[in-house]
Scaffold this motif. Structure first.
Motif, PDB file in Angstrom:
ATOM      1  N   PRO A 144       0.828  -1.216   0.000  1.00 52.00           N
ATOM      2  CA  PRO A 144       0.000   0.000   0.000  1.00 52.00           C
ATOM      3  C   PRO A 144       0.857   1.258   0.000  1.00 52.00           C
ATOM      4  O   PRO A 144       1.914   1.307   0.638  1.00 52.00           O
ATOM      5  CB  PRO A 144      -0.798  -0.130   1.311  1.00 52.00           C
ATOM      6  CG  PRO A 144      -0.828  -1.589   1.608  1.00 52.00           C
ATOM      7  CD  PRO A 144       0.492  -2.118   1.120  1.00 52.00           C
ATOM      8  N   TYR A 202      -8.606   4.763  -3.169  1.00 51.87           N
ATOM      9  CA  TYR A 202      -8.726   3.443  -3.794  1.00 51.87           C
ATOM     10  C   TYR A 202      -7.422   3.054  -4.485  1.00 51.87           C
ATOM     11  O   TYR A 202      -7.014   1.885  -4.475  1.00 51.87           O
ATOM     12  CB  TYR A 202      -9.879   3.464  -4.804  1.00 51.87           C
ATOM     13  CG  TYR A 202      -9.935   2.261  -5.716  1.00 51.87           C
ATOM     14  CD1 TYR A 202     -10.442   1.038  -5.273  1.00 51.87           C
ATOM     15  CD2 TYR A 202      -9.476   2.340  -7.033  1.00 51.87           C
ATOM     16  CE1 TYR A 202     -10.485  -0.069  -6.106  1.00 51.87           C
ATOM     17  CE2 TYR A 202      -9.519   1.240  -7.873  1.00 51.87           C
ATOM     18  CZ  TYR A 202     -10.023   0.044  -7.414  1.00 51.87           C
ATOM     19  OH  TYR A 202     -10.054  -1.049  -8.247  1.00 51.87           O
ATOM     20  N   GLU A 204      -4.462   3.803  -3.529  1.00 56.37           N
ATOM     21  CA  GLU A 204      -3.335   3.560  -2.616  1.00 56.37           C
ATOM     22  C   GLU A 204      -3.044   2.084  -2.348  1.00 56.37           C
ATOM     23  O   GLU A 204      -1.853   1.743  -2.317  1.00 56.37           O
ATOM     24  CB  GLU A 204      -3.586   4.314  -1.296  1.00 56.37           C
ATOM     25  CG  GLU A 204      -3.526   5.832  -1.475  1.00 56.37           C
ATOM     26  CD  GLU A 204      -3.579   6.571  -0.156  1.00 56.37           C
ATOM     27  OE1 GLU A 204      -3.578   5.895   0.907  1.00 56.37           O
ATOM     28  OE2 GLU A 204      -3.603   7.807  -0.166  1.00 56.37           O
ATOM     29  N   PRO A 205      -3.923   1.151  -2.028  1.00 54.89           N
ATOM     30  CA  PRO A 205      -5.318   1.310  -1.630  1.00 54.89           C
ATOM     31  C   PRO A 205      -5.439   1.539  -0.124  1.00 54.89           C
ATOM     32  O   PRO A 205      -4.634   1.051   0.666  1.00 54.89           O
ATOM     33  CB  PRO A 205      -5.936  -0.025  -2.020  1.00 54.89           C
ATOM     34  CG  PRO A 205      -4.814  -1.005  -1.847  1.00 54.89           C
ATOM     35  CD  PRO A 205      -3.529  -0.265  -2.135  1.00 54.89           C
ATOM     36  N   HIS A 206      -6.496   2.251   0.280  1.00 56.94           N
ATOM     37  CA  HIS A 206      -6.731   2.558   1.689  1.00 56.94           C
ATOM     38  C   HIS A 206      -8.239   2.595   1.913  1.00 56.94           C
ATOM     39  O   HIS A 206      -8.856   3.654   1.984  1.00 56.94           O
ATOM     40  CB  HIS A 206      -6.100   3.911   2.042  1.00 56.94           C
ATOM     41  CG  HIS A 206      -6.067   4.187   3.516  1.00 56.94           C
ATOM     42  ND1 HIS A 206      -5.637   5.387   4.038  1.00 56.94           N
ATOM     43  CD2 HIS A 206      -6.413   3.418   4.579  1.00 56.94           C
ATOM     44  CE1 HIS A 206      -5.725   5.338   5.344  1.00 56.94           C
ATOM     45  NE2 HIS A 206      -6.195   4.160   5.697  1.00 56.94           N
ATOM     46  N   TYR A 207      -8.854   1.411   2.039  1.00 58.19           N
ATOM     47  CA  TYR A 207     -10.306   1.322   2.090  1.00 58.19           C
ATOM     48  C   TYR A 207     -10.879   1.824   3.413  1.00 58.19           C
ATOM     49  O   TYR A 207     -11.991   2.359   3.447  1.00 58.19           O
ATOM     50  CB  TYR A 207     -10.753  -0.118   1.828  1.00 58.19           C
ATOM     51  CG  TYR A 207     -10.422  -0.574   0.427  1.00 58.19           C
ATOM     52  CD1 TYR A 207     -11.039   0.003  -0.677  1.00 58.19           C
ATOM     53  CD2 TYR A 207      -9.471  -1.563   0.197  1.00 58.19           C
ATOM     54  CE1 TYR A 207     -10.730  -0.403  -1.964  1.00 58.19           C
ATOM     55  CE2 TYR A 207      -9.152  -1.972  -1.090  1.00 58.19           C
ATOM     56  CZ  TYR A 207      -9.785  -1.390  -2.168  1.00 58.19           C
ATOM     57  OH  TYR A 207      -9.470  -1.778  -3.438  1.00 58.19           O
ATOM     58  N   TYR A 253      -8.058  -6.345  -3.016  1.00 58.51           N
ATOM     59  CA  TYR A 253      -7.400  -6.038  -1.735  1.00 58.51           C
ATOM     60  C   TYR A 253      -8.423  -6.002  -0.610  1.00 58.51           C
ATOM     61  O   TYR A 253      -8.193  -6.522   0.483  1.00 58.51           O
ATOM     62  CB  TYR A 253      -6.675  -4.692  -1.842  1.00 58.51           C
ATOM     63  CG  TYR A 253      -5.933  -4.298  -0.592  1.00 58.51           C
ATOM     64  CD1 TYR A 253      -4.665  -4.796  -0.323  1.00 58.51           C
ATOM     65  CD2 TYR A 253      -6.501  -3.413   0.325  1.00 58.51           C
ATOM     66  CE1 TYR A 253      -3.979  -4.434   0.831  1.00 58.51           C
ATOM     67  CE2 TYR A 253      -5.827  -3.042   1.477  1.00 58.51           C
ATOM     68  CZ  TYR A 253      -4.568  -3.554   1.718  1.00 58.51           C
ATOM     69  OH  TYR A 253      -3.908  -3.195   2.857  1.00 58.51           O
TER      70      TYR A 253
END
Length: 418
Positions: A144, A202, A204-207, A253
């Motif tokens: 990430p 999204y 990065e992801p960083h949900y 992810y």
């Protein structure tokens, strides 16, 4: 459109300078000029009950911060000794961040929050720009991409984005408060913010960041008076979008994060056992604490059983060492802090102060609730930190800076009551 906003902003600032900052004309209002001067001097005291910032709120912040530092150190020293060759590695850095944060907090408590109108849009643009820059870190890696490395310090740009969203929404909503029930002024701006921010997170992801930022925007829209029907429609559309992305493989992810959710205490396969290792040991820590806990510093799970105990799962160590009673008292402290902050901001002398302050306090409340749900396996294991407790410089400094803004709002709020 920007020209129109600029004109209205200038009018608003002129009005604020005349009525709020200067207290209006002393001669025309019948106020004794000498009393007015004393009011202004009292406004800028650091700790002055009834005249300066809100002292109970300041003390609550300091108490929560100190407890957070103690518990972060207790949770982190085994992993720090094992991975960094020094038991004090994490606490030394966190203490430095805390000192910087407190200095920034006190400084911002003097800075008139009305001036944040001017930087709302630039701050949001800078936050988005940093989120684009972070995508180019660790290029070619599958890890990430959430941090910008500045020497030995990692800056998590999503923390800046949270503040930027609250600031811009408070700025926009105060300008068009009477029109926020319409789609054009109430829904469209929030929708644009959500789409752009979610897309960058999204990638990065960083949900978990998407969830928090989405909740922040929704809360700010609700505070501004957006009609409930729009939230229902957004929920339906958002759910449909997630469903489509899920069946088309765009959430790989996120789906991986869902593996093992709710199955931490069930042994099905070896792979699932390994997948749920962190959450399971979090539940072990919480359960073994019992009513009164094992005692400060006496946790067993922090000795390389619970991965990264100084970060998102620090509250599990709190439960193990302080027990149900201690953990509950800390939650009560958070509740009092949020309640006090919201009460202060509801007394602000303008809508901008109210919306900005309540939004900043709501962020803390949202993160506390989500963090507790994650460590107890009610939500999937995602990166949601516990304010003032989890290790992280950018998060701690931003939180303390935001508390400084609330303190400044308390100054003007108390001034308006006299």
């Amino acid at each position: 459109m920007l020209e129109t906003i600029s004109k209205k902003l200038n009018k608003l600032l002129d009005r604020a300078k005349g009525l709020v900052l200067d207290g209006g004309s002393a001669a025309g209002s019948g106020i004794d000029p000498e009393k007015l001067k004393k009011r202004r001097r009292k406004k800028f005291r650091i700790v002055s009950i009834g005249n300066g910032m809100d002292v109970p709120f300041f003390l609550l912040v300091i108490v929560v911060l100190i407890i957070g530092l103690v518990m972060m150190f207790s949770a982190s020293f085994p992993v720090a000794y094992f991975s960094k060759d020094s038991s004090y590695y994490f606490i030394q850095r966190q203490l430095a961040f805390a000192v910087i944060g407190v200095i920034v907090m006190i400084g911002l408590s003097f800075f008139d929050y009305h001036h944040y109108h001017k930087i709302a849009l630039p701050t949001l643009c800078i936050a988005w720009l940093l989120m684009i820059v972070v995508l180019f870190t660790n290029w070619g890696s599958d890890e990430p991409k959430r941090w910008i490395n500045i020497g030995s310090i990692n800056v998590q740009v999503s923390e800046i984005c949270k503040f930027a969203l609250i600031l811009f929404m408070a700025h926009w909503s105060s300008l068009y408060y009477d029109k926020m029930r319409t789609f054009k002024y109430g829904v469209a701006p929030g929708l644009v913010l959500l789409l752009i921010t979610s897309f960058l997170l999204y990638l990065e992801p960083h949900y978990s960041g998407i969830v928090i930022c989405g909740l922040i925007i929704a809360i700010m829209m609700a505070l501004a008076g957006v009609r409930i029907i729009y939230f229902v429609a957004a929920g339906v559309v958002g759910g449909l979008a997630i469903f489509i992305m899920g069946i088309t493989g765009k959430l790989t992810y996120a789906m991986a994060r869902l593996d093992g959710w709710g199955q931490a205490l069930e042994y099905t396969t070896v792979d699932m056992w390994n997948t749920t290792w962190q959450t399971r040991n979090s539940l072990y820590a919480i359960g073994s604490g019992g009513l009164w806990g094992l005692g400060l510093g006496q946790s067993r799970q922090k000795y390389m059983y619970l991965p990264e105990p100084q970060n998102d799962f620090v509250y599990a160590i709190v439960c193990e060492e302080l027990g149900f009673i201690g953990a509950l008292l800390i939650l009560i402290l958070f509740a009092i802090l949020v309640y006090r902050g919201i009460t202060i901001c509801l007394r602000a002398n303008d809508k901008f102060g109210t919306l900005l302050g309540v939004g900043l306090m709501a962020q803390i409340g949202v993160q506390v609730v989500l963090n507790i749900l994650v460590i107890t396996d009610w939500l999937p294991n995602t990166g949601i930190s516990l304010p003032f407790f989890s290790y992280g410089g950018s998060s701690l400094i931003m939180l303390l800076a935001q508390m400084g803004i609330v303190m400044n709002i308390s100054r003007s709020a108390s001034l308006s009551k006299r």
